[in-house]
Design a protein around this motif. Structure first.
Motif, PDB file in Angstrom:
ATOM      1  N   LEU A 161      59.737  34.551 -38.190  1.00 29.94           N
ATOM      2  CA  LEU A 161      60.579  33.421 -38.596  1.00 29.94           C
ATOM      3  C   LEU A 161      62.040  33.804 -38.775  1.00 29.94           C
ATOM      4  N   HIS A 162      62.295  35.068 -39.169  1.00 26.31           N
ATOM      5  CA  HIS A 162      63.667  35.465 -39.497  1.00 26.31           C
ATOM      6  C   HIS A 162      64.023  36.814 -38.864  1.00 26.31           C
ATOM      7  N   PRO A 163      64.083  36.906 -37.540  1.00 34.10           N
ATOM      8  CA  PRO A 163      64.481  38.169 -36.902  1.00 34.10           C
ATOM      9  C   PRO A 163      65.891  38.565 -37.311  1.00 34.10           C
ATOM     10  N   SER A 164      66.091  39.864 -37.574  1.00 32.07           N
ATOM     11  CA  SER A 164      67.360  40.323 -38.142  1.00 32.07           C
ATOM     12  C   SER A 164      68.467  40.487 -37.108  1.00 32.07           C
ATOM     13  N   ASN A 165      68.114  40.681 -35.834  1.00 31.12           N
ATOM     14  CA  ASN A 165      69.137  40.839 -34.795  1.00 31.12           C
ATOM     15  C   ASN A 165      68.558  40.424 -33.444  1.00 31.12           C
ATOM     16  N   ASP A 166      69.359  40.519 -32.410  1.00 31.55           N
ATOM     17  CA  ASP A 166      68.927  40.085 -31.089  1.00 31.55           C
ATOM     18  C   ASP A 166      67.773  40.921 -30.547  1.00 31.55           C
ATOM     19  N   TYR A 167      67.753  42.215 -30.884  1.00 36.56           N
ATOM     20  CA  TYR A 167      66.667  43.095 -30.437  1.00 36.56           C
ATOM     21  C   TYR A 167      65.327  42.588 -30.970  1.00 36.56           C
ATOM     22  N   VAL A 168      65.267  42.288 -32.272  1.00 44.25           N
ATOM     23  CA  VAL A 168      64.032  41.788 -32.866  1.00 44.25           C
ATOM     24  C   VAL A 168      63.723  40.387 -32.347  1.00 44.25           C
ATOM     25  N   LYS A 169      64.775  39.577 -32.192  1.00 43.70           N
ATOM     26  CA  LYS A 169      64.589  38.213 -31.688  1.00 43.70           C
ATOM     27  C   LYS A 169      63.958  38.221 -30.307  1.00 43.70           C
ATOM     28  N   ASN A 170      64.399  39.133 -29.450  1.00 49.14           N
ATOM     29  CA  ASN A 170      63.810  39.253 -28.113  1.00 49.14           C
ATOM     30  C   ASN A 170      62.365  39.742 -28.187  1.00 49.14           C
ATOM     31  N   PHE A 171      62.087  40.595 -29.166  1.00 50.41           N
ATOM     32  CA  PHE A 171      60.729  41.090 -29.349  1.00 50.41           C
ATOM     33  C   PHE A 171      59.757  39.953 -29.650  1.00 50.41           C
ATOM     34  N   VAL A 172      60.175  39.031 -30.517  1.00 57.19           N
ATOM     35  CA  VAL A 172      59.258  37.988 -30.984  1.00 57.19           C
ATOM     36  C   VAL A 172      59.348  36.704 -30.166  1.00 57.19           C
ATOM     37  N   ALA A 173      60.238  36.681 -29.177  1.00 58.35           N
ATOM     38  CA  ALA A 173      60.521  35.432 -28.454  1.00 58.35           C
ATOM     39  C   ALA A 173      59.284  34.847 -27.782  1.00 58.35           C
ATOM     40  N   HIS A 174      58.393  35.689 -27.291  1.00 59.15           N
ATOM     41  CA  HIS A 174      57.238  35.190 -26.530  1.00 59.15           C
ATOM     42  C   HIS A 174      55.931  35.297 -27.319  1.00 59.15           C
ATOM     43  N   THR A 175      56.066  35.437 -28.621  1.00 58.56           N
ATOM     44  CA  THR A 175      54.882  35.520 -29.474  1.00 58.56           C
ATOM     45  C   THR A 175      54.276  34.140 -29.677  1.00 58.56           C
ATOM     46  N   ASN A 176      52.951  34.068 -29.653  1.00 55.47           N
ATOM     47  CA  ASN A 176      52.267  32.821 -29.984  1.00 55.47           C
ATOM     48  C   ASN A 176      52.368  32.607 -31.494  1.00 55.47           C
ATOM     49  N   PRO A 177      53.120  31.617 -31.952  1.00 54.84           N
ATOM     50  CA  PRO A 177      53.335  31.448 -33.401  1.00 54.84           C
ATOM     51  C   PRO A 177      52.060  31.155 -34.166  1.00 54.84           C
TER      52      PRO A 177
END
Length: 388
Positions: free
Chosen positions: A257-273
């Protein structure tokens, strides 16, 4: 008190550690340091605590430093700077500065490891592989036989105890590694990408088995993975690493829900919520809903409202056709009794996948409770938000 506590820890591979530490303090990057003197920064400034009974997953891309950090816990990698405290009965041991005798004690009595490539000895039987650590402690075959058989039963390999590793499938070989670690009866278990070499179906089955075993054994586990879905499935906490540093650590739901930066955001982008999000994170809280001052009913939309009893406790769901008392449902409970038109009160920790199934079966919103009180409701809009 944390079972494993890591503070400002650095790991350096090379012959110029003192110089490299100075270069790190000056702000030079890993690549710049490597060009300067050939040293490789394995871990930089890592700080993390792992509580008793947690599964903490260290994850990141290849070369991010996750295995380098894991291997400091049992002294396989030297610590260049920082502290690494391991709980040992009524004392705490700093692995960064302890002597060889203390380190051997930790390895034989406190910390076990499961390797990615199984690390089984092909000339030994399954039972003998599982007993290897006990034999290194000086235990006789007569003494270790019962312990080994109990652990093989635990992982479903008892009937294969007299076979050699090459007579087993990959998944069965990995279970031998798990049994060997469990047989040592240590409280801390290190797992270095133990399932990554397996087929997806076998990997998923072993993940399920690990979760089941953890409920029974309550170990403190540090688990290395590069697979976010695996981390979200098994981890109570996740630490994401990039370029030898921990860039975000926290509960799986918080990271999604709260990725700290773009690296983490890209990591979780394709995760099934639906695999990680909980009802409490997406519900509409009760204090945001309007209450009728006369009837003391709370409007939740779609011509429905929550009904309070004389003590002010929410007890029923009212629509234009009927008032239905709530039926309590517990997380991981059976869905077989959930029927059309049933009003369900579930724990706020309910997973969104389960909540959606209840919504589908009942055709009604799901209300959530915490400590015996209704705290919110999951409407269709909340489900849409989860999916988006």
């Amino acid at each position: 008190m944390a079972t494993v506590e890591i503070r400002d820890l650095d790991v350096i591979f090379g012959k110029n550690k003192a110089e490299t530490l100075k270069l790190m303090d000056q702000g030079l990057s890993r690549s710049e340091i490597r060009k300067r003197n050939g040293d490789v920064v394995g871990v930089k400034g890592a700080t993390i605590s792992v509580e008793s009974g947690e599964i903490c997953v260290l994850m990141g891309l290849s070369g991010s430093g996750k295995s380098s950090l894991l291997r400091t816990v049992n002294g396989l990698n030297d610590i260049a700077r920082g502290e690494l405290w391991v709980e040992d009965g009524d004392r705490r041991v700093n692995v960064a500065s302890c002597d060889e005798a203390t380190l051997r004690h930790l390895r034989t009595h406190r910390v076990s490891m499961v390797f990615q490539k199984f690390a089984l000895m092909p000339w030994l039987t399954v039972a003998e592989n599982v007993a290897f650590g006990l034999e290194m402690q000086g235990m006789s075959r007569k003494e270790w036989t019962k312990q080994v058989e109990e652990k093989l039963e635990l992982v479903g390999l008892f009937e294969w105890r007299n076979l050699k590793p090459n007579e087993l499938s990959g998944g069965m070989q990995q279970r031998v590694g798990l049994a060997r670690a469990f047989t040592m009866d240590t409280d801390i278990l290190l797992m270095d990408e133990p399932f990554s070499a397996l087929d997806p179906l076998i990997r998923s089955q072993l993940q399920d088995e690990l979760i089941t075993l953890q409920k029974r054994l309550n170990k403190t586990i540090l688990f290395v993975s590069h697979d976010l879905d695996e981390a979200l499935k098994i981890g109570t906490h996740i630490a994401i690493m990039e370029s030898a540093q921990i860039v975000q650590a926290g509960a799986p739901e918080d990271i999604v829900l709260h990725p700290s930066n773009d690296y983490v955001k890209n990591f979780v982008a394709h995760t099934n919520p639906l695999k990680v999000l909980k009802g409490k994170s997406l519900m509409t809280p009760l204090d945001r809903l309007a209450e009728d001052p006369v009837s003391h009913q709370i409007d939740i939309g779609s011509a429905m409202c929550l009904v309070k009893n004389e003590q002010g406790k929410i007890v029923a769901l009212k629509s234009h056709t009927a008032t239905v008392p709530f039926t309590d449902w517990q997380c991981n409970g059976s869905m077989d009794d959930i029927q059309k038109g049933m009003a369900v009160m579930a724990p706020a920790e309910i997973g969104m996948r389960e909540a959606m199934e209840i919504r589908y079966r009942t055709g009604l919103p799901v209300c959530l409770e915490q400590e015996g009180n209704c705290v919110g409701v999951l409407t269709d809009e909340d489900y849409y938000e989860a999916l988006i």
